[in-house]
Every structure is written in structure tokens, then in C-alpha cells.
Design an enzyme around this catalytic site. Structure first.
Site, PDB file in Angstrom:
ATOM      1  N   TYR A 223      -1.553  -1.443  10.790  1.00 15.35           N
ATOM      2  CA  TYR A 223      -1.727  -1.927   9.668  1.00 15.35           C
ATOM      3  C   TYR A 223      -0.652  -1.345   9.058  1.00 15.35           C
ATOM      4  O   TYR A 223      -0.363  -2.660   8.011  1.00 15.35           O
ATOM      5  CB  TYR A 223      -3.034  -1.975   8.844  1.00 15.35           C
TER       6      TYR A 223
ATOM      7  N   SER B  45       0.657  -1.264  -0.135  1.00 10.35           N
ATOM      8  CA  SER B  45       0.294   0.143  -0.007  1.00 10.35           C
ATOM      9  C   SER B  45       0.740   1.609  -0.104  1.00 10.35           C
ATOM     10  O   SER B  45       2.124   0.895   0.873  1.00 10.35           O
ATOM     11  CB  SER B  45      -0.686   0.406   1.215  1.00 10.35           C
TER      12      SER B  45
ATOM     13  N   LYS C 136       1.729  -3.713   6.301  1.00 10.91           N
ATOM     14  CA  LYS C 136       1.907  -3.826   5.444  1.00 10.91           C
ATOM     15  C   LYS C 136       4.244  -3.681   4.618  1.00 10.91           C
ATOM     16  O   LYS C 136       4.641  -4.075   4.071  1.00 10.91           O
ATOM     17  CB  LYS C 136       2.053  -2.654   3.809  1.00 10.91           C
TER      18      LYS C 136
HETATM   19  C1  UD1 Z   1      -6.348   4.078   3.399  1.00  6.36           C
HETATM   20  C2  UD1 Z   1      -5.277   4.092   4.454  1.00  6.36           C
HETATM   21  C3  UD1 Z   1      -4.676   2.805   3.276  1.00  6.36           C
HETATM   22  C4  UD1 Z   1      -5.392   2.222   2.386  1.00  6.36           C
HETATM   23  C5  UD1 Z   1      -6.760   2.461   2.353  1.00  6.36           C
HETATM   24  C6  UD1 Z   1      -7.558   1.491   0.828  1.00  6.36           C
HETATM   25  C7  UD1 Z   1      -4.862   5.619   6.294  1.00  6.36           C
HETATM   26  C8  UD1 Z   1      -3.417   6.170   6.394  1.00  6.36           C
HETATM   27  N1  UD1 Z   1      -4.861   4.806   4.549  1.00  6.36           N
HETATM   28  O1  UD1 Z   1      -6.127   5.304   2.751  1.00  6.36           O
HETATM   29  O2  UD1 Z   1      -3.583   2.718   4.050  1.00  6.36           O
HETATM   30  O3  UD1 Z   1      -5.160   1.050   1.444  1.00  6.36           O
HETATM   31  O4  UD1 Z   1      -7.589   3.273   2.755  1.00  6.36           O
HETATM   32  O5  UD1 Z   1      -8.406   0.711   2.087  1.00  6.36           O
HETATM   33  O6  UD1 Z   1      -5.770   4.590   7.075  1.00  6.36           O
HETATM   34  N2  UD1 Z   1     -12.498  10.062   3.649  1.00  6.36           N
HETATM   35  C9  UD1 Z   1     -13.862  12.034   4.352  1.00  6.36           C
HETATM   36  N3  UD1 Z   1     -14.837  11.199   4.473  1.00  6.36           N
HETATM   37  C10 UD1 Z   1     -14.692   9.910   4.778  1.00  6.36           C
HETATM   38  C11 UD1 Z   1     -14.200   8.628   4.101  1.00  6.36           C
HETATM   39  C12 UD1 Z   1     -12.560   8.813   4.137  1.00  6.36           C
HETATM   40  O7  UD1 Z   1     -13.994  12.398   4.267  1.00  6.36           O
HETATM   41  O8  UD1 Z   1     -16.115   9.096   5.563  1.00  6.36           O
HETATM   42  C13 UD1 Z   1     -11.532  11.106   3.196  1.00  6.36           C
HETATM   43  C14 UD1 Z   1     -10.435  10.673   3.826  1.00  6.36           C
HETATM   44  O9  UD1 Z   1     -10.132  11.520   4.830  1.00  6.36           O
HETATM   45  C15 UD1 Z   1      -9.185  10.677   2.460  1.00  6.36           C
HETATM   46  C16 UD1 Z   1      -9.944  10.324   1.451  1.00  6.36           C
HETATM   47  O10 UD1 Z   1     -11.242  10.347   1.929  1.00  6.36           O
HETATM   48  O11 UD1 Z   1      -8.936  12.643   2.467  1.00  6.36           O
HETATM   49  C17 UD1 Z   1      -9.984   9.058   1.387  1.00  6.36           C
HETATM   50  O12 UD1 Z   1      -9.534   8.328   2.604  1.00  6.36           O
HETATM   51  P1  UD1 Z   1     -10.081   6.638   2.457  1.00  6.36           P
HETATM   52  O13 UD1 Z   1     -10.805   6.101   1.469  1.00  6.36           O
HETATM   53  O14 UD1 Z   1     -10.645   6.385   3.673  1.00  6.36           O
HETATM   54  O15 UD1 Z   1      -8.840   5.928   2.392  1.00  6.36           O
HETATM   55  P2  UD1 Z   1      -7.402   6.964   3.190  1.00  6.36           P
HETATM   56  O16 UD1 Z   1      -7.148   7.100   4.047  1.00  6.36           O
HETATM   57  O17 UD1 Z   1      -6.491   7.009   1.571  1.00  6.36           O
END
Ligand code: UD1
Length: 339
Positions: free
Chosen positions: A152, A127, A156
């Protein structure tokens, strides 16, 4: 060239899409999965899509004896694509030992039993989380790794190290694929992402909000240093990701690798903000999404996107789907779950 590939975690989100691509390219596919976060019906869906049924065994990689028996019962496995792992970031901080036990022991048992069986090729599901917040964007494979924010993420990083060390001391050849943010689903909407409980990731939460399962999507922070204040990620279609696994296993089997252990970033090279995702989703699917801004989520980085040029030139792989296709397929999948 096709041969026999073991896919661990093959009924999961990325694993199932990869099985489809492998079967469509004439590989024999054997799945092992403990079904802790997936459903055995996925095997039938894969068969429906491809017209070929993968061999399925319910097995936990932490059970070394069963894994040894599996390799004895299934001789001639050419390579392994290793997905099986726990992946909930928040849960990993709550129960770190659960994550270290499962993800590290699974990797160790797998490498050990592969070695005993003379199976010497592994593609590992890693990842972009290993980069943390990179100092330079887009991020290349040479970027320094940062301390993982979650157990987690640390599993990785440690699994990459274990793989690299095992390559260094045995006949094993390995490829670690560092995924950016996989989203979307197979165009048939027969397989996709099935989060248990409340989704942690943006797109499943968004589609569940759009369909009415969740009241409102919480946008974590609108004060980041980005064009609209929301966090930026490199979203990649799961089918593009699946094709990269085919290219990686082909590279190992055809001995086209340049080094015995290689790492590739898998992303599109373009970053989109949370608001970009919401607005594009609304536009292409013609639905409104209820959302609100809340505080930043602890541990989130501001922005990251890939430099995928190494995968482009070495694997001959390029992400083909744009954001609109990804979000259309994610919505089609969510709607299919109603049926
Ligand atoms: C996370 C994991 C990553 C993993 C990936 C896919 C971390 C630091 N990274 O990535 O290792 O491979 O998931 O499973 O946790 N967001 C919102 N509202 C929500 C959910 C997310 O605003 O309800 C935003 C987050 O702040 C971020 C973006 O959407 O800016 C993507 O979030 P998310 O889909 O959870 O992925 P990551 O955090 O990038």
C-alpha cells in the site's frame, strides 16, 4: 474562480468531507467511485449538509473505456482530486498484486484520460507513510523517502512518481498532499469513517470499543522510546484535511503554484501517543475505554509528526482543530451509527 472538479473516491472518508468543502465554496462537484469501500448514501448526506447534490457516477478507474466515456460525457472538468484507492495496509501485504493493480492502474488510466480530455490539474492523495521512520523530526517534505513497509505504502510512492513524471512531460500541474493521521468526522455526524469489518486504525477501533462493538483496544507496544512508551503520530481532523484540498485545487486553478509539481505535508505539527489519545478521548467524552498492552505491531514506526510550515506559508492553510475536537467528533459519529 470556482469551476468543475472531479473527485475520485468521493464517497470515501476523506473524499466525502472534501466534497462538502468544495460544494460550500461553490465548486461543481462530480464524484466517481466504484463503491468498493463506501456507500452511495453518502451522496445524499453530502447533499443534506450542503444543500447541493454532487453528480455521482459509479465507475471503476481500472475500466479505461468507461473513464474515457465519462470525460466525453462531462466536458469542461477543471481539475481532479484523486482519492480512489485501496488503503488497508495489512491486506496489501497479503494481496500485493490487488493493490498494485488497482492503485497504479487507476492512476495511470486517470492521467491518460485527463490528458486526452485536456484536463491539466491534479491533486493527489498521498501519505506520510512515504517517509517511513524519519531520521529527523518534525519531518519536512525534503526528508529522504524510505523503502515502503507495505505494498500500500509503495503504491503511494509510485503514484507520486508517476504524477511527477507526467507533469514533466505534459501540460499537467500536480500537487501531492502527504497526510499524517486523519481522524474525526463532520460536525453534523452525517458523514465519517466507515471501516468495513475490524478496523485497522486506532481511532475507529477505539470508538468501536467504547461503544461496545469490540471488547478491548489493543495498544500495540508500550516499550517505544516515547514519553509513555506508546507510538506517537500526528493526528489531523478530516475537516482540516478537506480544507487543504480546497486550497490546493485553488492554487492550481489560480496558477499560484511555484513549481508545476509540488508536495505538501498535512499535519498539525504536534505528535500524540496512543495513551494520550485514549486518555483525551475518555476525558472529553466522559466514557471509559477498555484497553490492554500487547506486542508491537509489525511494520509500525515509533514516532512521526509533521513540519507543516510549507503548507502553512505556501497554501495559506493551517490545521485549526485540536485533539479534543477531533475525538469529540469521532465519538459523535460512532454514536450516530447506532441510530
Ligand atoms: C496507517 C498507515 C498509513 C495510513 C494510515 C491511515 C502504516 C505504516 N501506515 O498509519 O499509511 O495513511 O494508517 O489510514 O500502516 N494502534 C494501536 N492499536 C490499534 C491500532 C493502532 O495501538 O488497534 C497504534 C499504532 O501502533 C500506532 C497508532 O496507534 O502507534 C496509529 O495507528 P493507525 O491508526 O493504524 O495509523 P498508522 O499505522 O500510523
Amino acid at each position: 474562480m470556482p469551476g468543475k472538479i472531479l473527485v475520485t473516491g468521493g464517497t470515501g472518508f476523506i473524499g466525502s468531507h472534501t466534497c462538502v468543502v468544495l460544494l460550500e465554496n461553490d465548486y461543481d462537484v462530480l464524484i466517481v467511485d466504484n463503491l468498493s469501500n463506501s456507500n452511495v448514501e453518502v451522496v445524499d448526506k453530502i447533499a443534506q449538509i450542503t444543500g447541493k447534490t454532487p453528480h455521482f457516477t459509479k465507475l471503476d478507474l481500472c475500466d479505461e473505456k468507461s473513464l474515457t466515456d465519462f470525460f466525453t460525457d462531462n466536458p469542461g472538468i477543471d481539475g481532479v482530486i484523486h482519492f480512489a484507492a485501496y488503503k488497508a495496509v495489512g491486506e496489501s501485504s497479503e494481496f500485493p498484486l490487488k493493490y498494485y493493480h488497482n492503485n497504479l492502474l487507476g492512476m495511470i488510466n486517470l492521467l491518460k484520460t485527463m490528458d486526452q480530455a485536456g484536463c491539466d490539474k491534479m491533486v493527489f492523495s498521498s501519505s506520510c507513510t512515504v517517509y517511513g521512520q524519519p531520521d529527523v523530526l518534525p519531518v519536512t517534505e525534503d526528508a529522504p523517502l524510505k523503502k515502503a513497509f507495505s505494498p500500500y505504502g509503495n503504491t503511494k510512492k509510485i503514484c507520486e512518481d508517476i504524477l511527477q513524471d507526467q507533469v514533466g512531460s505534459t501540460a499537467l500541474k500536480g500537487i501531492a498532499l502527504r497526510y499524517f493521521n486523519p481522524i474525526g468526522a463532520h460536525e453534523s455526524a452525517l458523514i465519517g469513517e466507515l471501516p468495513l469489518g475490524i478496523p485497522n486504525n486506532l481511532v475507529p477501533y477505539l470508538t468501536q470499543t467504547a461503544i461496545g462493538k469490540r471488547e478491548s483496544l489493543k495498544v500495540f507496544g508500550n516499550d517505544y522510546n516515547t514519553h509513555d512508551g506508546t507510538g506517537i503520530r500526528d493526528y489531523i481532523h478530516v475537516m482540516d484535511l478537506a480544507r487543504a484540498h480546497l486550497d490546493a485545487i485553488n492554487r492550481l486553478i489560480s496558477k499560484k503554484y511555484k513549481e508545476e509539481y509540488e508536495i505538501f505535508n498535512l499535519g498539525t505539527g504536534t505528535g500524540y501517543s496512543v495513551l494520550d489519545i485514549i486518555l483525551t478521548f475518555e476525558k472529553v467524552n466522559g466514557v471509559k475505554v477498555n484497553y490492554e498492552f500487547v506486542d508491537r505491531r509489525p511494520g509500525d514506526i515509533e514516532k512521526v509528526w509533521a513540519d507543516p510550515s510549507k503548507a502553512n506559508s505556501e497554501l495559506g492553510w493551517k490545521a485549526e482543530s485540536g485533539l479534543e475536537d477531533m475525538l469529540r467528533s469521532a465519538w459523535k459519529w460512532e454514536k450516530s451509527l447506532l441510530k
